[in-house]
Design an enzyme around this catalytic site. Structure first.
Site, PDB file in Angstrom:
ATOM      1  N   GLU A   1     -19.520 -13.853 -89.297  1.00 38.18           N
ATOM      2  CA  GLU A   1     -19.858 -15.243 -89.021  1.00 38.18           C
ATOM      3  C   GLU A   1     -18.992 -16.226 -89.815  1.00 38.18           C
ATOM      4  O   GLU A   1     -18.467 -17.179 -89.261  1.00 38.18           O
ATOM      5  CB  GLU A   1     -21.347 -15.458 -89.347  1.00 38.18           C
ATOM      6  CG  GLU A   1     -21.892 -16.823 -88.990  1.00 38.18           C
ATOM      7  CD  GLU A   1     -21.991 -17.040 -87.483  1.00 38.18           C
ATOM      8  OE1 GLU A   1     -21.782 -16.076 -86.729  1.00 38.18           O
ATOM      9  OE2 GLU A   1     -22.252 -18.184 -87.096  1.00 38.18           O
ATOM     10  N   ASP A   2     -18.831 -15.981 -91.108  1.00 40.68           N
ATOM     11  CA  ASP A   2     -18.203 -16.983 -91.981  1.00 40.68           C
ATOM     12  C   ASP A   2     -16.760 -16.676 -92.352  1.00 40.68           C
ATOM     13  O   ASP A   2     -16.038 -17.571 -92.781  1.00 40.68           O
ATOM     14  CB  ASP A   2     -19.006 -17.140 -93.281  1.00 40.68           C
ATOM     15  CG  ASP A   2     -20.407 -17.667 -93.007  1.00 40.68           C
ATOM     16  OD1 ASP A   2     -20.623 -18.169 -91.885  1.00 40.68           O
ATOM     17  OD2 ASP A   2     -21.257 -17.566 -93.896  1.00 40.68           O
TER      18      ASP A   2
END
Ligand code: MN
Length: 689
Positions: free
Chosen positions: A39-40
């Protein structure tokens, strides 16, 4: 960096540490450390598979998918569905556990987040994640998540209540200590080894009790209690006896959650006793094993695996569902199956999907796009033309999967298809489709009835049916009295369904019309009566395949366009179409001639028709395949095939149901089959005379 200014890695490490407390396995710990990587950090799943293996990558991918679900609505029922969907979407219970660890750490550090985010995140924690922790039996986490949410949602009340509890704790300390010493002494006399621990109600549960029951803080009496942990199940009941001899029990407060465990696997005996100076003290009595389950629920499964490889302690857990889960686990050691079982026990088989407006709909497992359409509204279902799942067009029979976004495309001209009955899963969709088809058949039967009555009337020399203006209403009223029908529509439908014979009704109608001064036209009568026999009638019923329930094509001879056909108006079953030379039809014609009506094919049939072909082949390898490919070459679709007894015979019969355009197409198919190697004889199936 996190909002606090600390290095970001402190967060994944904290999450992994929480997972070690639940004794999760190495894959789960790796996934906990990597949980934000996709995700990041722009890391792909493929990267993770290469460097950490597929199982870890799957876990991280599962966590990333859960992150994408945003919970918006405030409705309670939606929160419940959302929780279930979260659980259902996670294919592995470890994904949920890591998610809960992640959320716990985020809540512990929520003070570093901007104030504007406090209330949304806290509410989500309170409504979604805390109940999941509870359902999974992670009671410690459940209480912590509730208290933290309460703290950020209602900071002022939290502070006041927290102070009050501290003050009360000090006041009650002596009393509780006294009870504890007395209890310890009593158990020492019995020679039983017990562990006694103090227990305090969580702030949020005190707050909720005050709020729901309109109590002041002083009126909440069960804030403190004691927990007695004993070696075995029998000792639980012995300990209960010891306590009840020491202090008087409060009637109606004893609960046996050992014999009947709570749904999440929780087991204990609960009792409330009147202690010294008349103060109520709540007791919980349980074994070590029950204690582990009470505090860490599903995670206890890993705790057991770690501490007791033989599953001895596990087998003593009476909790029905947990027991069955552990049994499965012992046999299969398969975490996926274990989790499936947990899911089945936590909620009935269901899938959770979204409308395009993010409304959550719960449907039984196996439900299709059509079930979804009917779940939204019967009007939507009745006019479903097409559907999209996650933006892609899909067939209507597509089964729904958790998290799908389903969009139904409706068209006013679309109507339910009888084939839908073959795949819908919900009773609602089924009954709505049936209802619609029935009323469609009704309308068709009425139309057919009108045609038949007109035809019969012309054979009596009357040009057309009386209209519905008041002048003719008298005629209709008299006719209805004669037939006993309630309405004109009912009468026509009955004729269409074969419940009444058109010629008899027509004769009566002719009489009534003549009484009103209309004279039968002899020329018309002669022509109609003749043409009916000459098969030239203008009033014949034309068939093109779009008729649904009111017209059936006989299964014995399976007529196709181009065949010579006759129509038999069965008793209550509508019009049945046979081949003109079908032996079944001929027998019927013999005893029931007046029920036969003239039918003819439309010039442009709307669909292929099914018919039967019998193919006698010499036995040998690949014969069926050869015949099937010969059929495919003729563009005839195979609907069904039955094979005769293959064993010990030189030749065998293959019975096909195939779909063809018309009789010319069928002739071509049979010619091709007869030229196919291994085929001894191919012919159309007709009932023998
Ligand atoms: Mn995180």
């Amino acid at each position: 960096m996190r909002n606090s200014g600390e290095p970001y890695i402190t967060h994944p490490i904290a999450v992994a540490v929480q997972c070690t407390e639940w004794k999760l396995d190495a894959q789960a710990l790796m996934a906990a450390l990597l949980h934000d990587a996709i995700e990041d950090c722009g890391v792909t799943k493929t990267d993770l598979i290469e460097r950490f293996g597929a199982p870890v990558a799957e876990l991280v991918d599962g966590l990333t998918k859960l992150d994408k679900l945003q919970f918006h609505t405030r409705e309670e029922s939606q929160a419940e569905s959302f929780r279930k969907m979260l659980l259902a979407m996670a294919r592995d219970v470890r994904v949920i556990l890591i998610k809960l660890a992640d959320r716990t750490h985020n809540m512990r550090t929520l003070a570093d987040m901007p104030r504007t985010k406090w209330s949304r995140i806290s509410l989500e924690t309170l409504e979604i994640y805390a109940p999941i922790a509870h359902r999974l039996g992670l009671n410690q986490t459940y209480r912590e998540l509730q208290d933290l949410s309460f703290r950020y949602l209602r900071p002022w009340r939290y502070a006041v209540l927290s102070k009050a509890v501290t003050r009360a704790r000090n006041r009650r300390r002596d009393l509780i200590q006294k009870v504890r010493r007395e209890v310890e002494a009593a158990f020492a006399d019995t020679g039983m080894t017990v562990r006694i621990a103090g227990r305090e109600k969580s702030l949020y549960s005190i707050y909720k009790k005050m709020d729901e029951k309109h109590l002041s803080f002083a009126q909440v009496t069960d804030i403190y209690g004691l927990r007695v942990i004993v070696p075995g199940v029998t000792e639980c009941y012995t300990a209960l006896g010891v306590l009840h001899q020491m202090y008087k029990p409060v009637p109606g407060r004893f609960k046996d959650y050992i014999a009947i465990a709570k749904l999440n696997g929780y087991q204990s005996l609960h009792t409330t006793l009147v202690g010294p100076s008349g103060v109520n003290v709540e007791f919980q009595i349980r074994t070590e094993a029950m204690h582990v389950v009470a505090e860490s629920g599903v995670a206890a499964h890993w705790l057991y695996k770690a501490s007791d490889p033989n599953g001895q302690a596990a087998s003593r857990l009476g909790a029905k569902w947990l027991q069955s889960l552990l049994d499965i686990q012992d046999e299969t050691r398969d975490a996926a199956e274990f989790w499936d079982h947990v899911k089945v026990d936590l909620f009935p088989d269901a899938v959770y999907v979204f409308t395009p407006k993010s409304q959550i709909m719960a449907l039984p497992r196996g439900a299709t796009v059509v079930d979804f359409a009917y779940a939204i509204h019967s009007n939507v279902g009745d006019h479903t033309a097409a559907a999209k799942i996650n933006g892609e067009q899909v067939p209507l029979r597509t089964e729904l999967r958790n998290g799908d976004v389903v969009e139904i495309i409706i068209a006013p001209v679309s109507t339910p298809n009888p084939a839908w009955l073959g795949f819908v899963r919900t009773g609602r969709a089924r009954s709505k489709i049936r209802h619609h088809l029935k009323s469609m058949a009704q309308a068709e039967s009425q139309e057919l009835g009108e045609k038949l009555l007109t035809q019969a009337l012309r054979a009596e020399g009357m040009e057309k049916l009386p209209g519905s203006d008041p002048v003719y209403q008298v005629i209709w009223d008299k006719l209805l009295r004669f037939t006993g029908s309630r309405t004109k529509a009912e009468l026509l439908t009955d004729i269409g369904l074969g419940k009444r014979i058109a010629s008899i009704v027509a004769k009566r109608l002719t009489t009534l019309m003549s009484e009103r001064g209309e004279k039968p036209d002899a020329v018309l009568m002669t022509r109609e009566r003749y043409s009916a026999h000459e098969n030239l009638s203008q009033g014949a019923v034309t068939l093109d395949g779009t008729e649904s329930a009111s017209v059936q094509y006989a299964q014995c001879c399976r007529p196709v366009p181009g065949d010579n056909i006759v129509g038999y108006l069965g008793r209550g079953e509508g019009l049945v179409v046979h081949l003109a030379d079908c032996s079944v039809a001929k027998r019927l014609q013999h005893k029931d001639a007046e029920r036969f009506i003239h039918v003819e094919w439309s010039d442009e049939p709307s669909r292929p028709f099914e018919t039967g072909v019998i193919v006698t082949v010499s036995n040998g390898k690949g014969v069926l395949a050869r015949v099937a490919s010969a059929l495919a070459a003729t563009e005839a679709d195979i609907v069904h095939v039955d094979m005769g007894d293959e064993a010990a015979q030189e030749a065998t019969d293959l019975r096909f149901v195939i779909a063809v355009r018309d009789s010319a197409h069928l002739d071509a198919v049979i010619r091709t089959l007869n030229r196919t190697p291994s085929v001894l004889l191919a012919s159309r199936i007709k009932p023998s005379a």
